[in-house]
Design a protein around this motif. Structure first.
Motif, PDB file in Angstrom:
ATOM      1  N   LEU A  51       0.828  -1.209   0.000  1.00  0.00           N
ATOM      2  CA  LEU A  51       0.000   0.000   0.000  1.00  0.00           C
ATOM      3  C   LEU A  51       0.865   1.263   0.000  1.00  0.00           C
ATOM      4  N   TYR A 104       1.510   3.780  -3.193  1.00  0.00           N
ATOM      5  CA  TYR A 104       1.109   5.182  -3.035  1.00  0.00           C
ATOM      6  C   TYR A 104       2.277   6.118  -3.345  1.00  0.00           C
ATOM      7  N   PHE A 158      -1.406   9.586   4.876  1.00  0.00           N
ATOM      8  CA  PHE A 158      -1.606   8.237   4.349  1.00  0.00           C
ATOM      9  C   PHE A 158      -0.570   7.281   4.935  1.00  0.00           C
ATOM     10  N   GLY A 190      -1.563   6.285   8.339  1.00  0.00           N
ATOM     11  CA  GLY A 190      -2.664   5.331   8.314  1.00  0.00           C
ATOM     12  C   GLY A 190      -2.184   3.919   8.042  1.00  0.00           C
ATOM     13  N   VAL A 191      -1.264   3.761   7.103  1.00  0.00           N
ATOM     14  CA  VAL A 191      -0.734   2.433   6.773  1.00  0.00           C
ATOM     15  C   VAL A 191       0.058   1.869   7.953  1.00  0.00           C
ATOM     16  N   PRO A 242      -9.048   4.274   8.612  1.00  0.00           N
ATOM     17  CA  PRO A 242      -9.661   4.750   7.359  1.00  0.00           C
ATOM     18  C   PRO A 242      -9.642   6.267   7.213  1.00  0.00           C
ATOM     19  N   LEU A 259      -6.279   7.193   5.915  1.00  0.00           N
ATOM     20  CA  LEU A 259      -6.111   6.762   4.528  1.00  0.00           C
ATOM     21  C   LEU A 259      -6.898   7.661   3.576  1.00  0.00           C
ATOM     22  N   PRO A 308      -5.759   8.769  -1.863  1.00  0.00           N
ATOM     23  CA  PRO A 308      -5.106   7.749  -2.711  1.00  0.00           C
ATOM     24  C   PRO A 308      -5.690   7.651  -4.109  1.00  0.00           C
ATOM     25  N   TYR A 366     -13.366   2.766   5.280  1.00  0.00           N
ATOM     26  CA  TYR A 366     -12.885   3.567   4.151  1.00  0.00           C
ATOM     27  C   TYR A 366     -14.042   3.997   3.257  1.00  0.00           C
TER      28      TYR A 366
END
Length: 340
Positions: A39, A43, A64, A67-68, A102, A105, A110, A183
């Motif tokens: 992911l 990205y 982001f 979040g990952v 979420p 993210l 994205p 999400y």
């Protein structure tokens, strides 16, 4: 029952939870680690491919990434490790995966990164795919709200927890379900992505308020229960854990208080972003009503003796600006003169 035995043995082998074990208990979780790497790598590769023409700001890239990382931390740290030993910790995992992860993210945009990673001549095709009717149905705010409610209620007020305790693969499926549902729920509410769904900001806040209902219902039901709703799962409790009923009620209190609190925090953050942005303020009540408001303002500006505005200039008017306030005051002055 083999899955339950394996999960139960692991739970029983865990030491009592304290701050020391909370910060020192980790598992690699190679599958989730691979997912996180793919992911984040995909990205960043898309962001680099877009180069200077990218519209995704650096703070969104950082968001982001957070979040990952948080996704992997939730399943690999004590939060995920103790989730089958303590139901209240399982609730912490749920709230993190369906709301916090979420949100981070979605704020990373994205889908915008995906579109901008393609050459300019191919971007219209990608945008068209994201606005196709199957994707539009999936990313519509109504779909996201219904999916969120079904997941929250369906996994807490049914026998799902006992089934998950007996089949280890359901634990992973549940985690994927929570991240995906969160999400899709937050995408049309927090995102400004190239999809068809673009509700007014007032509607977005109202949806967040409505989404508190399933959190509240589940929280109250679990908090006030006088019996153990998940006997199979609770049979895996280690000796040092609180009794199953107390654990269930604590988890219910977390769902009610923390679930509604997180939803409220998201709503407040969204509204602050609206107040700080003229372009978002213009979409508070929707495009049609805002268009009527803007047209009325243009009429008052022209009646005040100012030079007539072109259509392009009219579209650029900020209805909440000082100029708009001056035009409104001039309109009130004209009405007073007419009455006199």
């Amino acid at each position: 029952m083999d899955g339950m035995a394996g999960m139960g043995d692991g739970a029983g082998a865990l030491p009592p939870l304290d701050w020391g074990t909370f910060f020192s208990t980790w598992e690699l979780k190679p599958v989730w680690l691979a997912v996180a790497v793919v992911l984040l790598g995909g990205y960043l590769a898309g962001r680099v491919a877009a180069g200077p023409r990218s519209t995704v700001r650096r703070w969104r890239v950082v968001t982001f990434g957070l979040g990952v990382v948080l996704l992997w931390v939730c399943v690999a740290s004590a939060i995920g490790t103790y989730a089958m030993s303590l139901f209240w910790m399982h609730m912490v995992l749920h709230l993190s995966l369906i709301m916090v992860v979420p949100a981070l993210l979605v704020l990373g945009h994205p889908l915008t990164v995906l579109v901008e990673a393609f050459p300019a001549d191919r971007q219209p095709r990608v945008r068209a795919a994201l606005r196709s009717w199957p994707v539009s149905v999936l990313t519509h705010q109504t779909t996201g709200l219904l999916l969120y409610a079904v997941v929250i209620i369906g996994t807490h007020l049914t026998g799902f927890m006992d089934q998950m305790a007996q089949h280890a693969w359901l634990m992973t499926g549940e985690q994927v379900l929570y991240v995906g549902a969160g999400y899709l729920f937050l995408l049309p509410l927090l995102g400004e992505e190239p999809i068809r769904a673009n509700p007014s900001y007032l509607l977005r806040v109202m949806i967040l308020v409505v989404a508190m209902i399933p959190d509240t219902v589940v929280g109250i039901v679990l908090l006030q229960t006088d019996h153990v709703p998940f006997p199979v799962m609770m049979s895996m409790h280690p000796a040092w854990a609180p009794d199953p009923l107390t654990d269930t009620q604590t988890a219910g209190a977390l769902m009610w208080a923390a679930g509604d609190g997180l939803m409220m925090a998201i709503g407040i953050g969204l509204w602050i972003s609206v107040l700080s942005s003229p372009s978002r303020r213009s979409r508070v009540v929707g495009t049609w009503l805002e268009g009527v408001r803007r047209a009325t303002l243009v009429e008052h500006v022209e009646q005040s003796g100012a030079q007539p505005l072109s259509r392009e200039d009219a579209d650029l008017i900020d209805a909440d600006s000082d100029e708009a306030l001056d035009a409104y005051n001039r309109m009130l002055a004209r009405l007073r003169d007419q009455e006199a």
